[in-house]
Design an enzyme around this catalytic site. Sequence first.
Site, mmCIF file in Angstrom:
data_model
loop_
_atom_site.group_PDB
_atom_site.id
_atom_site.type_symbol
_atom_site.label_atom_id
_atom_site.label_comp_id
_atom_site.label_asym_id
_atom_site.label_seq_id
_atom_site.Cartn_x
_atom_site.Cartn_y
_atom_site.Cartn_z
ATOM 1 C CB SER A 1 34.870 41.108 42.829
ATOM 2 O OG SER A 1 35.176 40.333 41.677
ATOM 3 C CG LEU B 1 29.811 33.895 42.254
ATOM 4 C CD1 LEU B 1 29.809 32.676 41.336
ATOM 5 C CD2 LEU B 1 28.451 34.055 42.918
ATOM 6 C CG ASP C 1 46.757 33.106 35.141
ATOM 7 O OD1 ASP C 1 45.711 32.478 35.357
ATOM 8 O OD2 ASP C 1 47.247 33.237 33.996
ATOM 9 C CB VAL C 2 43.427 30.157 38.522
ATOM 10 C CG1 VAL C 2 42.841 30.897 39.704
ATOM 11 C CG2 VAL C 2 42.729 30.544 37.221
ATOM 12 C CB CYS D 1 35.001 31.933 42.698
ATOM 13 S SG CYS D 1 34.085 31.115 44.012
ATOM 14 C CE1 TYR E 1 31.505 31.649 32.080
ATOM 15 C CE2 TYR E 1 29.250 31.152 31.426
ATOM 16 C CZ TYR E 1 30.174 31.435 32.406
ATOM 17 O OH TYR E 1 29.776 31.495 33.727
ATOM 18 C CE LYS F 1 32.624 29.108 34.306
ATOM 19 N NZ LYS F 1 33.413 29.112 35.559
ATOM 20 C CB THR G 1 26.790 40.881 37.727
ATOM 21 O OG1 THR G 1 26.043 41.133 36.524
ATOM 22 C CG2 THR G 1 26.914 39.380 37.953
#
Length: 253
Positions: free
Chosen positions: A15, A17, A57-58, A83, A159, A163, A194
Amino acid sequence: MELQGIAALVTGGGSGLGAATAEALAAAGARPVLLDMRAEAAEAVAARIGGRAVAGDVADPAAVEAALDAAAGLGPLRLVVSCAGIAPPARVVGRDGPHDLALFERVIRVNLIGTFNVLRLAAARMQALEPAGPDGERGLIVNTASIAAYEGQFGQCAYAASKAGVVGLALPAARELARSGIRVMTIAPGLMETPMLAGLPDPAREALLKLPLFPKRLGEDRDFARLVLAIAGNPMLNGETIRLDGGLRLPPQ
């Protein structure tokens, strides 16, 4: 970088990006593999663009290796776009007490550790490729940060910290991987369109639209995808984070 015929891994490709990026890469002739926790969403996007989907899972090395294996079966893996990410809000001290430490750890695990996990495993694969093009480029890794890395708001400590870590990866990773002809870049999106923002009351939405300098709109998935293509096409872009935000600066809240 010539995109025609290469394999590309896009995490969070089910979904937003990631989906827009995978679609743009496929239109440019690349063969994308989408890694996403939501198998059905990734499979739907992959079916639409002629790519492949892998659920996982990344932050799980086995899942990332499986996705890289799938990509290697489609062509030389020269491009990775990370992403995948989460952004649950929580204050340092809220009505229910201190920030839940497990939640902070989860955000760091997905956004930062997951991004590094993909970077390290993809770079190991890229190093084995033959150099391509006039500059001898082997690959490109594009990570996704956020302008919250610079101007995190109330409730964004986890967050913003995750980042900021992604921003910090770009230069040292690019320096290390330069000897192998692998570039590392980061995109820091601003306020993006979004479903959650689309459902805001009109006054709240109008307030958000006043923040970008120009254009006076929220960012769109296609804006991000276009920047990925631009980075791929310009080998002088390396070791840097590009803000994709229309010139806005986030207020405290």
